[in-house]
Design a protein around this motif. Structure first.
Motif, PDB file in Angstrom:
ATOM      1  N   GLU A  47     -13.823   4.754  -3.114  1.00 33.85           N
ATOM      2  CA  GLU A  47     -12.908   3.670  -3.474  1.00 33.85           C
ATOM      3  C   GLU A  47     -13.247   3.145  -4.861  1.00 33.85           C
ATOM      4  O   GLU A  47     -14.406   3.023  -5.232  1.00 33.85           O
ATOM      5  N   ASP A  99       0.835   5.819  -0.366  1.00 30.53           N
ATOM      6  CA  ASP A  99       0.152   7.094  -0.526  1.00 30.53           C
ATOM      7  C   ASP A  99       0.733   7.733  -1.769  1.00 30.53           C
ATOM      8  O   ASP A  99       1.958   7.795  -1.927  1.00 30.53           O
ATOM      9  N   TYR A 100      -0.143   8.212  -2.653  1.00 27.93           N
ATOM     10  CA  TYR A 100       0.317   8.781  -3.920  1.00 27.93           C
ATOM     11  C   TYR A 100      -0.572   9.964  -4.293  1.00 27.93           C
ATOM     12  O   TYR A 100      -1.756   9.787  -4.594  1.00 27.93           O
ATOM     13  N   GLN A 147       0.849  -1.181   0.000  1.00 32.42           N
ATOM     14  CA  GLN A 147       0.000   0.000   0.000  1.00 32.42           C
ATOM     15  C   GLN A 147       0.888   1.234   0.000  1.00 32.42           C
ATOM     16  O   GLN A 147       1.887   1.267   0.715  1.00 32.42           O
ATOM     17  N   THR A 201     -15.084   8.484   2.247  1.00 36.82           N
ATOM     18  CA  THR A 201     -14.045   7.710   1.567  1.00 36.82           C
ATOM     19  C   THR A 201     -14.619   7.100   0.302  1.00 36.82           C
ATOM     20  O   THR A 201     -15.588   6.346   0.343  1.00 36.82           O
ATOM     21  N   ALA A 240      -3.673   0.462  -3.011  1.00 40.14           N
ATOM     22  CA  ALA A 240      -3.401  -0.810  -2.340  1.00 40.14           C
ATOM     23  C   ALA A 240      -3.399  -1.931  -3.366  1.00 40.14           C
ATOM     24  O   ALA A 240      -4.308  -2.042  -4.186  1.00 40.14           O
ATOM     25  N   TYR A 252      -3.963  10.072  -2.764  1.00 45.55           N
ATOM     26  CA  TYR A 252      -4.724   8.829  -2.909  1.00 45.55           C
ATOM     27  C   TYR A 252      -3.988   7.714  -2.174  1.00 45.55           C
ATOM     28  O   TYR A 252      -2.776   7.774  -2.001  1.00 45.55           O
ATOM     29  N   VAL A 253      -4.718   6.688  -1.779  1.00 44.41           N
ATOM     30  CA  VAL A 253      -4.104   5.480  -1.228  1.00 44.41           C
ATOM     31  C   VAL A 253      -4.297   4.382  -2.264  1.00 44.41           C
ATOM     32  O   VAL A 253      -5.430   4.075  -2.658  1.00 44.41           O
ATOM     33  N   LYS A 286      -9.678   7.598  -1.712  1.00 42.35           N
ATOM     34  CA  LYS A 286      -9.400   8.979  -1.331  1.00 42.35           C
ATOM     35  C   LYS A 286     -10.586   9.494  -0.531  1.00 42.35           C
ATOM     36  O   LYS A 286     -11.731   9.168  -0.828  1.00 42.35           O
TER      37      LYS A 286
END
Length: 95
Positions: free
Chosen positions: A59, A26-27, A24, A57, A33, A30-31, A51
């Motif tokens: 997804e 953080d970018y 996973q 949240t 995974a 955004y996360v 995000k």
């Protein structure tokens, strides 16, 4: 007969749901995974992008046709694909 079992939920396709993310990151807010799973003896590229927007949240789950002999390779590819999707689509990915 096995086709009918799969079609009506009586059989397994050989895939298994991941217990949790393999990797996973953080970018850019955004996360991403990586959640590869085993399919037909190989690891299928799969992941989620999430995000928090307006306190909620959001997804997006993605699955790609790419398969790998090892879970690590599939996870790395899922992270790379997630980054590519974020760069190309941004928040539109949730719409």
């Amino acid at each position: 007969m096995s086709f009918l079992k799969k079609l009506f939920g009586g059989g397994s396709s050989g895939g298994s749901a991941p217990a949790g993310p393999k990797k996973q990151i953080d970018y850019n807010g955004y996360v991403i995974a990586a959640t590869p799973y085993k399919e037909a003896g190989q690891w299928q590229t799969c992941g989620t992008i999430s995000k928090v927007i307006g306190g909620e949240t959001k997804e997006h789950r993605f699955i790609r046709a790419d398969r790998f002999a090892d879970e690590e390779g599939a996870a790395d590819h899922a992270i790379m694909k997630g980054q590519q999707m974020v760069d190309q689509m941004g928040d539109r990915i949730f719409g």
